[in-house]
Design an enzyme around this catalytic site. Sequence first.
Site, mmCIF file in Angstrom:
data_model
loop_
_atom_site.group_PDB
_atom_site.id
_atom_site.type_symbol
_atom_site.label_atom_id
_atom_site.label_comp_id
_atom_site.label_asym_id
_atom_site.label_seq_id
_atom_site.Cartn_x
_atom_site.Cartn_y
_atom_site.Cartn_z
ATOM 1 N N ARG A 104 0.829 -1.199 0.000
ATOM 2 C CA ARG A 104 0.000 0.000 0.000
ATOM 3 C C ARG A 104 0.861 1.246 0.000
ATOM 4 O O ARG A 104 0.565 2.233 -0.691
ATOM 5 C CB ARG A 104 -0.910 -0.010 1.239
ATOM 6 C CG ARG A 104 -1.708 1.286 1.386
ATOM 7 C CD ARG A 104 -2.728 1.182 2.478
ATOM 8 N NE ARG A 104 -3.418 2.446 2.688
ATOM 9 C CZ ARG A 104 -4.380 2.626 3.593
ATOM 10 N NH1 ARG A 104 -4.769 1.621 4.352
ATOM 11 N NH2 ARG A 104 -4.964 3.807 3.729
ATOM 12 N N ASN A 139 -10.716 -4.424 -0.841
ATOM 13 C CA ASN A 139 -10.746 -3.363 -1.845
ATOM 14 C C ASN A 139 -9.822 -3.634 -3.020
ATOM 15 O O ASN A 139 -8.859 -4.364 -2.861
ATOM 16 C CB ASN A 139 -10.327 -2.028 -1.194
ATOM 17 C CG ASN A 139 -11.533 -1.311 -0.629
ATOM 18 O OD1 ASN A 139 -12.613 -1.386 -1.198
ATOM 19 N ND2 ASN A 139 -11.338 -0.611 0.495
ATOM 20 N N CYS A 159 -19.182 -2.258 1.398
ATOM 21 C CA CYS A 159 -18.420 -1.041 1.665
ATOM 22 C C CYS A 159 -19.199 -0.267 2.717
ATOM 23 O O CYS A 159 -20.422 -0.350 2.783
ATOM 24 C CB CYS A 159 -18.287 -0.223 0.386
ATOM 25 S SG CYS A 159 -17.436 1.359 0.625
ATOM 26 N N HIS A 187 -17.238 3.154 -4.438
ATOM 27 C CA HIS A 187 -16.345 4.317 -4.372
ATOM 28 C C HIS A 187 -16.592 5.290 -5.522
ATOM 29 O O HIS A 187 -15.821 6.221 -5.730
ATOM 30 C CB HIS A 187 -14.863 3.907 -4.313
ATOM 31 C CG HIS A 187 -14.503 3.222 -3.036
ATOM 32 N ND1 HIS A 187 -13.227 2.970 -2.624
ATOM 33 C CD2 HIS A 187 -15.300 2.723 -2.039
ATOM 34 C CE1 HIS A 187 -13.239 2.338 -1.465
ATOM 35 N NE2 HIS A 187 -14.496 2.173 -1.081
ATOM 36 N N TYR A 243 -15.138 9.645 -1.862
ATOM 37 C CA TYR A 243 -14.073 9.347 -2.824
ATOM 38 C C TYR A 243 -14.169 10.197 -4.087
ATOM 39 O O TYR A 243 -13.220 10.257 -4.863
ATOM 40 C CB TYR A 243 -14.089 7.866 -3.209
ATOM 41 C CG TYR A 243 -13.599 6.957 -2.111
ATOM 42 C CD1 TYR A 243 -12.230 6.778 -1.897
ATOM 43 C CD2 TYR A 243 -14.480 6.298 -1.273
ATOM 44 C CE1 TYR A 243 -11.772 5.947 -0.879
ATOM 45 C CE2 TYR A 243 -14.032 5.473 -0.253
ATOM 46 C CZ TYR A 243 -12.681 5.290 -0.057
ATOM 47 O OH TYR A 243 -12.219 4.479 0.936
HETATM 48 MN MN MN Z 1 -15.101 0.994 0.672
#
Ligand code: MN
Lengths: 442, 442, 442, 442
Positions: free
Chosen positions: A94, A148, A170, A200, A254
């Site tokens: 990440r 994700n 989510c 998202h 997002y």
């Molecule tokens: Mn999410």
Amino acid sequence: MSVKLVVIGGGSSYTPEIIEGIIRRYKSLPITEIALVDVEEGKDKVITIAKLAERMIEKSGEPIQVNWTLDRKKALRNADFVSTQIRVGGLDAREKDERIPLRHGFIGQETNGAGGIMKAFRTIPVLLELAEDVQEICPNAWIINFTNPAGIITEALLKHSAHKRVIGVCNIPFNMRHSTAEILNANPNQVKIEFVGMNHFVFGQRVFVDGIDRTNEVLTNLANEKLDYSPANIVSLGWSKGFINSMKLLPNPYHQYYYQTTDILTKDKEALKEHGTRAKVVKNLEKSLFTIYSNKDLNVKPKQLEERGGAFYSDVACSLIDSIYNNKGDIQTVNACNNGAIADLPNDSVIEVNCFITKNGPKPIAIGSLPPQIKGDILQMKAFEELVILASISGDYNLAYQAFIANPLIKDERKIKSLLDELLCAHKEYLPQFNKGGTGDE
Amino acid sequence: MSVKLVVIGGGSSYTPEIIEGIIRRYKSLPITEIALVDVEEGKDKVITIAKLAERMIEKSGEPIQVNWTLDRKKALRNADFVSTQIRVGGLDAREKDERIPLRHGFIGQETNGAGGIMKAFRTIPVLLELAEDVQEICPNAWIINFTNPAGIITEALLKHSAHKRVIGVCNIPFNMRHSTAEILNANPNQVKIEFVGMNHFVFGQRVFVDGIDRTNEVLTNLANEKLDYSPANIVSLGWSKGFINSMKLLPNPYHQYYYQTTDILTKDKEALKEHGTRAKVVKNLEKSLFTIYSNKDLNVKPKQLEERGGAFYSDVACSLIDSIYNNKGDIQTVNACNNGAIADLPNDSVIEVNCFITKNGPKPIAIGSLPPQIKGDILQMKAFEELVILASISGDYNLAYQAFIANPLIKDERKIKSLLDELLCAHKEYLPQFNKGGTGDE
Amino acid sequence: MSVKLVVIGGGSSYTPEIIEGIIRRYKSLPITEIALVDVEEGKDKVITIAKLAERMIEKSGEPIQVNWTLDRKKALRNADFVSTQIRVGGLDAREKDERIPLRHGFIGQETNGAGGIMKAFRTIPVLLELAEDVQEICPNAWIINFTNPAGIITEALLKHSAHKRVIGVCNIPFNMRHSTAEILNANPNQVKIEFVGMNHFVFGQRVFVDGIDRTNEVLTNLANEKLDYSPANIVSLGWSKGFINSMKLLPNPYHQYYYQTTDILTKDKEALKEHGTRAKVVKNLEKSLFTIYSNKDLNVKPKQLEERGGAFYSDVACSLIDSIYNNKGDIQTVNACNNGAIADLPNDSVIEVNCFITKNGPKPIAIGSLPPQIKGDILQMKAFEELVILASISGDYNLAYQAFIANPLIKDERKIKSLLDELLCAHKEYLPQFNKGGTGDE
Amino acid sequence: MSVKLVVIGGGSSYTPEIIEGIIRRYKSLPITEIALVDVEEGKDKVITIAKLAERMIEKSGEPIQVNWTLDRKKALRNADFVSTQIRVGGLDAREKDERIPLRHGFIGQETNGAGGIMKAFRTIPVLLELAEDVQEICPNAWIINFTNPAGIITEALLKHSAHKRVIGVCNIPFNMRHSTAEILNANPNQVKIEFVGMNHFVFGQRVFVDGIDRTNEVLTNLANEKLDYSPANIVSLGWSKGFINSMKLLPNPYHQYYYQTTDILTKDKEALKEHGTRAKVVKNLEKSLFTIYSNKDLNVKPKQLEERGGAFYSDVACSLIDSIYNNKGDIQTVNACNNGAIADLPNDSVIEVNCFITKNGPKPIAIGSLPPQIKGDILQMKAFEELVILASISGDYNLAYQAFIANPLIKDERKIKSLLDELLCAHKEYLPQFNKGGTGDE
Ligand SMILES: [Mn+2]
Ligand SMILES: [Mn+2]
Ligand SMILES: [Mn+2]
Ligand SMILES: [Mn+2]
């Protein structure tokens, strides 16, 4: 009656939340066996979690068994539900997804832009294998995918595995509903938001309280920055009045990456200088969480867990499992097969949509045509997601390139190749499918 | 047999090219009457052009009559073809379209981004009125629309006027075919490019010479920057090898705005400082062209005209008129009603497509599904175009805002309102439809 | 330059027509090698045909080689074109397809209703094998499929074989164009009919002569029974004025089975009593044709061949081969992949459509939406065809049943099972795929 | 809280059932005012009904006011729900719809085939006027359309009136669910059937009891004729084992007209000879019902009402009103706008579909693609319905002809014109829209 839940990635710091949710719902949802599965690298963590879970359960007095194992196939036997919350490559990966794109001048984010694509590339093959195991060992089990980019991964599994009982979840729609309820002085159960879009990238179209349309009030609050439903991992800049007044839709947190790109880029570059990547922040958070978890006197979910972005994920997942198990017939917002609900998208696309939930899984409520003001963006994102999936599975360099250029956050042909090449190289270890072929240089 | 052509915007500096084209084709396409129509402000220019045209025709010896008039309705009587090449607000308006967005940090271009939208806003109502006149006065006449943004305008006319004989033209596909022919040492007539997309957003999928697929050679030349088919008004930066190798498509020159946005923005800002806007450059060019045109000894199209971006437009238009008039049944790339040719787009979308051309107009050759690597971008651009048309006709501020944010070049909610407000104000005189309502501030 | 044609089913009585067509076109289409392929049962016939072909070629003086063989794979080497005109089970099978349904109270016809379905069931697996051979041995060769039901078979090959160079042909559109030309006193080359639909279910929408719309004249002639374009195998009852006046479309001769079902059924039952099946008539015709063919003095195609229904098939096929070979870019009506041309049908449906023909095969001209008055019937027939293909390939009894009930000519649940069971049994020898499974009785 | 219901066609013999339903639900659904509206010809009947209703309400003790009126506009003031159960032309018209087609050799039925089309022709203009009144006088009211053909009429209103709060209802799905529950020994509330299709052409795909799939049991019962859910107006012949085993779907009772056409025709011809039309039977039934209703001692819904085909209609309607009023969020099967739920049909088609019911009306649950075995038939019926609506509104003779030939029950071009002409003439009084134009004879 007894129910078995397998948690893939059971060593995650989020797990205590799920444990808490299961204990709380025991009377209606009798989960009697929890198997926490992890990989060798996560052994210490999953043991810590398992012990904490045992203390939590003991305190509750419910007859729930919890075990940990590194043997996934064994754990899957007789499973009714399989939740997935894995991170292939861990926080180190990440960290690269956040840092490298930023250095090339692009948004560096875990689930959006180049970072999100790389996460999909690493994760899809691993979860496809899981889905095959589930289909073989416990074909009636539902996979509840937390991992994700949840929408893309759910679509990949539904399209490319034989196992069709897969649902993506989510916490964003949940958060939006709860925050909206608060501002409207309503109980979340009275509030229904008509969502449209994908994970998202979902918008709220209309907000109802007890069936009364109160969308305009919500928009006014949004335009006046009195309503903010961003999770802990996203620092919101707020939305301009002009945007809310003209679009007449509720964006999700997002969306800032897509509609405030320049400002977010500036902010993120500064944040990087000051604090390092979000991955680094989370690493420290995790470290201190596990120190807390190890405390043998701790037998509840500690407050500190809520500082992570995923708060309420377990509420979402446990509610979903509850409705499936009890054939409830309520409406929940999940990632499921479109089946015509959004008429402009293919039947086999996965969308984030209000579904009627029964023992037979989620059935989307038909939406019809996309709202014109976001039609183009949603169609583009879905076409992009399709390329990500094709590239993830094939390991084809050109498809990877095409996925990059199809993403609105990295649409720059003069910079993509070096960015893509650096990312493929940085994540080499976790991308066996890409190591077979060339790099498009021939 | 005799044919009448009406040129709306006959005072354009491009007109001599059309005159030349008509003269050259007289034997097969007997246009015997040309009416040059313009507005009061363009009277001097149209008179200059009419006189030059008379000298050119006299030299040719063909029995063609040319007239000028400010009375459009009178000119339309008995027309067989009506070409449109107008510029509502003139080069001053273009200058604003180029300068204002650039100052707000966006691409400032005549047919793309904010500039293109404003041009559509100014032009669509004017050409809808023309289409109504044509439908009433000469319903069998074909409107050949040169006016930019040509695709959007053609779609607006086909959707919102009763007159269905409208075809949009652009020289880009023509240029691509001719340049490609040159690099392949072939005659342009032997070369067929399978196009897919819309005006100024069209791609070449495959290139055939006498039916033999030679796409790879063309791609190699493109990747090695040995092939460039940019018109005079676009300075090409060239395409990266990675882009061409991975996309396996021929981009068109306007794609630089979408796939090289940052670099073009930098370049354009510098160019603005050095030379002013392209509009200013064109103004000077026009001025010197008209000086040349006024020369009573000039009786041919002067070489200098080719320095403008629209070279070969007249070839495109005359070929089209020729094929319609003579029921030729050849293939030409024009802007026409999709009718399923691109299966992913609505039937009533206008696309830039290879058409079979007969007396009954263009019939697209079916393409099927969009190539996945550009599907998202094309769907987004088409959804954007639909919003532009709705806003142009309604004068609705919110729709204008939505058109702006739907455009990939100006997708920044924190900057759009001030940009849009400034542009609406700057062009107020030519946007009566927007002056009725509010500015979204209430 | 030299071209090789392989004729699968070379022993067919139609072959002399193809030979004649090839000889006549030799200057533009230099077919230098013809391989006539047949199966063991057809050996005598293919030898007779090969000898006649040799005499015809010798008379012509063209340098064409003709051979016969039972070894298909060998024949396919270096083939450029492969035409198919086979009849699995021969005229005996056809006889059953005509007789059995009639006895159950349904239309008994070679390419429509139950008979057509059974023919597809027998033929599709055989031609799929051929397509695989072609793909392996001569992948650049075009399969020109004459074999009925030509549309369904072409769709089956395009969907289920790797070989994508397959075109289906029928003489109906050719006949319609030629008969229409005659009634309009025009040359067939001047006439263009806009067709819409599928093989044997195609309609003419508009008729143009040199680009001038003359549809109304044609409709008037049809309504007054002055125009009849039925082939020899279909006895036309004529169309009522009301039908033509209200539908405003040109039906094709096979439409009588769908829109005059009761009368045709009555007529066919009587015909059966008087003359036996059409298969029996054709058997006699064939017998006498082969007697004629055997005559060693015969070196031309005998007149008598025109009495069969397939007259002009060879003109259709040779024109098509000519346009492909010479990259002609003309328009021909063939069975090709829809690719959006009819917007209401799947991209991968095969339709009978005007195509632009080049070296790269046929490209349909986009039609758009189906005319409302036939939309339902065409959608139903296409859905029916899809079931036929699925059943043909799977050998699934239920799919076969579903194909039967989906056909408008046999939509009677109280009679289908016994009809289907009798037909499956009667054709057992040629339906290996159906012999594996059950009969739906369990 | 108080709710007003307007019953258009309040003099219908069905009304006592609605009254009973309203009384029974008063506690949860406080309908305090009922306006029974009828036309001059129905005055006596509506008075009889109003008096019976008053007695029923008095007995119940609930504070419900009931009135009758011939002034529709006045009645609509403040209405919350408007139910429609009219019969333009009365039972005399129905009698013609049943008798005339039968004499021409076609099914004569009230809602299917030629009879159903004529009923739509008579009814759509009348209900469009109602919808306009509702939109003007009580725009928030929901129209609950009982009037047949209910699906077609609902689609006509949703497409052609500004009033979008229209829902069509039928008792068939209700009956199917209840009969199925009985055979499965379950409570109807536990049973969910996944329906697919349109009104009177709907199929059951799967049957669930408490979320457990029990479809196979139901199919077995159907195949063994142990399950029959035909209403009183349809005499079922039962379904053959072969049909049920191969289709694997639950047909609805009206499907007999399409899949057992010949046998039903024979049966109906015999029934006509013996008892006259169903209309005549109903006339007698009605007469005796009204005699019973007039009895001043009667203060309950009499048993005899159940002998008519529409039993349970009021249950369906009252449940629907209840769920809307109380924002219940339960699932009911109604006729609503498709909005993508069946991906193969237009968004604006009306389908009979399981909907999530709230204060904002019905939202279909997405179904996805049509099952292949019925795809063709459903697409055809929907295309037919679209023609019926166009013809109903335009009064265009050719469209009427096209609607006839598009219907699978009257697909015979040699008989349609005389049938259509006779029907148009017989119903002349109620078809003002058709009296303007020609009869297609010119
Ligand atoms: Mn999410
Ligand atoms: Mn252009
Ligand atoms: Mn044929
Ligand atoms: Mn009904």
